[in-house]
Scaffold this motif. Sequence first.
Motif, PDB file in Angstrom:
ATOM      1  N   ARG A 150       1.063  -1.206  -0.053  1.00  0.00           N
ATOM      2  CA  ARG A 150      -0.053  -0.034  -0.247  1.00  0.00           C
ATOM      3  C   ARG A 150       0.782   1.097  -0.054  1.00  0.00           C
ATOM      4  O   ARG A 150       0.631   2.190  -0.583  1.00  0.00           O
ATOM      5  CB  ARG A 150      -0.861   0.160   1.324  1.00  0.00           C
ATOM      6  N   SER A 151       2.191   1.289   0.669  1.00  0.00           N
ATOM      7  CA  SER A 151       2.872   2.415   1.043  1.00  0.00           C
ATOM      8  C   SER A 151       3.489   2.935  -0.366  1.00  0.00           C
ATOM      9  O   SER A 151       3.965   3.870  -0.746  1.00  0.00           O
ATOM     10  CB  SER A 151       3.855   2.174   1.825  1.00  0.00           C
ATOM     11  N   GLU A 152       3.518   1.949  -1.668  1.00  0.00           N
ATOM     12  CA  GLU A 152       4.033   2.168  -2.714  1.00  0.00           C
ATOM     13  C   GLU A 152       3.212   2.698  -3.785  1.00  0.00           C
ATOM     14  O   GLU A 152       3.510   3.108  -4.946  1.00  0.00           O
ATOM     15  CB  GLU A 152       4.943   1.109  -3.277  1.00  0.00           C
ATOM     16  N   VAL A 153       1.678   2.920  -3.357  1.00  0.00           N
ATOM     17  CA  VAL A 153       0.630   3.238  -4.316  1.00  0.00           C
ATOM     18  C   VAL A 153       1.035   4.754  -4.707  1.00  0.00           C
ATOM     19  O   VAL A 153       1.337   5.544  -3.866  1.00  0.00           O
ATOM     20  CB  VAL A 153      -0.794   3.318  -3.644  1.00  0.00           C
ATOM     21  N   SER A 154       0.902   5.110  -6.184  1.00  0.00           N
ATOM     22  CA  SER A 154       1.357   6.500  -6.538  1.00  0.00           C
ATOM     23  C   SER A 154       0.287   7.379  -6.048  1.00  0.00           C
ATOM     24  O   SER A 154      -1.115   7.173  -6.086  1.00  0.00           O
ATOM     25  CB  SER A 154       1.063   6.398  -8.043  1.00  0.00           C
ATOM     26  N   LYS A 155       0.847   8.740  -5.929  1.00  0.00           N
ATOM     27  CA  LYS A 155      -0.067   9.761  -5.255  1.00  0.00           C
ATOM     28  C   LYS A 155      -0.806  10.084  -6.267  1.00  0.00           C
ATOM     29  O   LYS A 155      -2.086  10.631  -6.408  1.00  0.00           O
ATOM     30  CB  LYS A 155       0.827  10.981  -4.818  1.00  0.00           C
ATOM     31  N   VAL A 156      -0.455  10.250  -7.727  1.00  0.00           N
ATOM     32  CA  VAL A 156      -1.203  10.512  -8.893  1.00  0.00           C
ATOM     33  C   VAL A 156      -1.693   9.406  -9.742  1.00  0.00           C
ATOM     34  O   VAL A 156      -0.639   8.691 -10.078  1.00  0.00           O
ATOM     35  CB  VAL A 156      -0.524  11.826  -9.648  1.00  0.00           C
ATOM     36  N   VAL A 157      -3.059   9.404 -10.322  1.00  0.00           N
ATOM     37  CA  VAL A 157      -3.263   8.337 -11.031  1.00  0.00           C
ATOM     38  C   VAL A 157      -3.788   9.025 -12.429  1.00  0.00           C
ATOM     39  O   VAL A 157      -4.808   9.646 -12.771  1.00  0.00           O
ATOM     40  CB  VAL A 157      -4.582   7.571 -10.678  1.00  0.00           C
ATOM     41  N   PRO A 158      -2.629   9.090 -13.493  1.00  0.00           N
ATOM     42  CA  PRO A 158      -3.072   9.857 -14.725  1.00  0.00           C
ATOM     43  C   PRO A 158      -4.112   9.090 -15.481  1.00  0.00           C
ATOM     44  O   PRO A 158      -4.589   7.968 -15.247  1.00  0.00           O
ATOM     45  CB  PRO A 158      -1.809   9.511 -15.520  1.00  0.00           C
ATOM     46  N   VAL A 159      -4.834   9.639 -16.445  1.00  0.00           N
ATOM     47  CA  VAL A 159      -5.821   9.358 -17.300  1.00  0.00           C
ATOM     48  C   VAL A 159      -5.449   9.241 -18.760  1.00  0.00           C
ATOM     49  O   VAL A 159      -4.837  10.083 -19.328  1.00  0.00           O
ATOM     50  CB  VAL A 159      -7.291  10.152 -17.211  1.00  0.00           C
ATOM     51  N   SER A 160      -5.671   8.062 -19.196  1.00  0.00           N
ATOM     52  CA  SER A 160      -5.566   7.999 -20.724  1.00  0.00           C
ATOM     53  C   SER A 160      -6.845   7.452 -21.380  1.00  0.00           C
ATOM     54  O   SER A 160      -7.431   6.492 -21.100  1.00  0.00           O
ATOM     55  CB  SER A 160      -4.451   7.046 -21.126  1.00  0.00           C
ATOM     56  N   GLY A 161      -7.400   8.449 -22.038  1.00  0.00           N
ATOM     57  CA  GLY A 161      -8.816   8.025 -22.773  1.00  0.00           C
ATOM     58  C   GLY A 161      -9.793   8.414 -21.788  1.00  0.00           C
ATOM     59  O   GLY A 161     -10.154   7.562 -21.224  1.00  0.00           O
ATOM     60  N   PRO A 162     -10.177   9.661 -21.697  1.00  0.00           N
ATOM     61  CA  PRO A 162     -11.264   9.901 -20.724  1.00  0.00           C
ATOM     62  C   PRO A 162     -12.475   9.291 -21.054  1.00  0.00           C
ATOM     63  O   PRO A 162     -12.954   8.810 -22.288  1.00  0.00           O
ATOM     64  CB  PRO A 162     -11.288  11.491 -20.663  1.00  0.00           C
TER      65      PRO A 162
ATOM     66  N   ALA B 290       1.376   0.638 -16.817  1.00  0.00           N
ATOM     67  CA  ALA B 290       2.300   1.267 -17.614  1.00  0.00           C
ATOM     68  C   ALA B 290       1.666   1.602 -19.127  1.00  0.00           C
ATOM     69  O   ALA B 290       1.141   0.514 -19.855  1.00  0.00           O
ATOM     70  CB  ALA B 290       3.792   0.447 -17.837  1.00  0.00           C
ATOM     71  N   CYS B 291       1.359   2.935 -19.451  1.00  0.00           N
ATOM     72  CA  CYS B 291       1.096   3.266 -20.751  1.00  0.00           C
ATOM     73  C   CYS B 291       2.407   3.100 -21.742  1.00  0.00           C
ATOM     74  O   CYS B 291       3.516   3.438 -21.227  1.00  0.00           O
ATOM     75  CB  CYS B 291       0.575   4.650 -20.626  1.00  0.00           C
ATOM     76  N   GLU B 292       1.805   2.923 -22.863  1.00  0.00           N
ATOM     77  CA  GLU B 292       2.730   2.820 -24.194  1.00  0.00           C
ATOM     78  C   GLU B 292       3.126   4.236 -24.408  1.00  0.00           C
ATOM     79  O   GLU B 292       4.524   4.315 -24.842  1.00  0.00           O
ATOM     80  CB  GLU B 292       2.143   2.213 -25.357  1.00  0.00           C
ATOM     81  N   GLU B 293       2.933   5.233 -23.833  1.00  0.00           N
ATOM     82  CA  GLU B 293       3.428   6.582 -24.016  1.00  0.00           C
ATOM     83  C   GLU B 293       4.589   6.897 -23.004  1.00  0.00           C
ATOM     84  O   GLU B 293       5.039   8.093 -23.222  1.00  0.00           O
ATOM     85  CB  GLU B 293       2.184   7.672 -23.997  1.00  0.00           C
ATOM     86  N   GLY B 294       4.725   6.006 -22.118  1.00  0.00           N
ATOM     87  CA  GLY B 294       5.757   6.360 -21.209  1.00  0.00           C
ATOM     88  C   GLY B 294       5.620   6.467 -19.805  1.00  0.00           C
ATOM     89  O   GLY B 294       6.637   6.571 -18.832  1.00  0.00           O
ATOM     90  N   TRP B 295       4.405   6.902 -19.332  1.00  0.00           N
ATOM     91  CA  TRP B 295       4.159   7.216 -17.889  1.00  0.00           C
ATOM     92  C   TRP B 295       3.731   5.668 -17.291  1.00  0.00           C
ATOM     93  O   TRP B 295       3.234   5.211 -17.850  1.00  0.00           O
ATOM     94  CB  TRP B 295       3.380   8.305 -17.706  1.00  0.00           C
TER      95      TRP B 295
END
Length: 253
Positions: free
Chosen positions: A71-83, A133-138
């Motif tokens: 749980r401590s490794e969960v990312s603070k930000v969750v980006p969106v791809s394809g809203p 992992a997104c193919e765009e690099g993030w």
Amino acid sequence: MSGNVSRRKLLTTGLTAVAGVTGLGVAAKIADHYGLIPPDWGGIWGPGETLTYATQRLLMASGSLAREFNRSEVSKVVPVSGPQPKTDPYQRLLAGGFADWRLTVNGLVARPSTFSLDEIKRMPAKTQITHQACEEGWSFIAEWTGVPLSYVMNLVGVSEKAKFVVFYPFDESWDSLDLPDAYHAQTFLAYNLNGQDLPADHGAPLRVRVARQLGYKSVKYLQKITFVDSMKHVGDGRGSAAPASGYSWYAGI
Ligand SMILES: Nc1nc2c(c(=O)[nH]1)N[C@H]1C(S)=C(S)[C@@H](COP(=O)(O)O)O[C@H]1N2
Ligand SMILES: [Mo]
């Protein structure tokens, strides 16, 4: 080591060696002999793509697992791809809290079915913290909860003839998996992200999570799941919307 495993090792080593010595075309022929040709083999990736897929399948056949995190490794930000799709019927279902949403499961199954979100939430739940992992690099690490796809597959009775599972969303990003990935212990249908109902932009009410492939294989906004014996007559025949944009059907990591 079982006979099966050493045979796979031999095959994999053989495929790679053959590719090196005689070129990818011959390796592709061998892969075909073992039923290891991906749906988009004829595209820009050609024999190279086939070799990647066939080699992965032979190595991964034992069901190896993607890494899971704390749980401590969960990312603070969750980006969106394809809203979220801005069109009906998606917006209407979202406004109604998905009470009228149904997941259709059909194709090569003994019991074609539809499930409400409540019915899916009553199935045995699985929680998993994995990297997407997104193919765009993030990429990001998140906690997902849902039901294993294999559980739904057993409920509807998937035929032995089925070779692929096709995921149809409310937008254009349809995709598919082969049966080894569909049955894999870490492949599931998620309705919860980091302890909350899946937000609309992340695929509400239900999305695929497939931890061993790139983000685009984790189809959001699910509407229908269909089991088929070939991808030839599905969409453009290349197994996914991805090859048309220059990405390969198989996106194993
Ligand atoms: N239906 C649908 N599923 C989709 C997409 C999309 O546009 N539509 N984008 C994909 C891509 S490219 C990635 S990287 C992940 C991103 O998931 P996220 O938006 O929850 O971070 O969803 C995948 N699933
Ligand atoms: Mo992506």
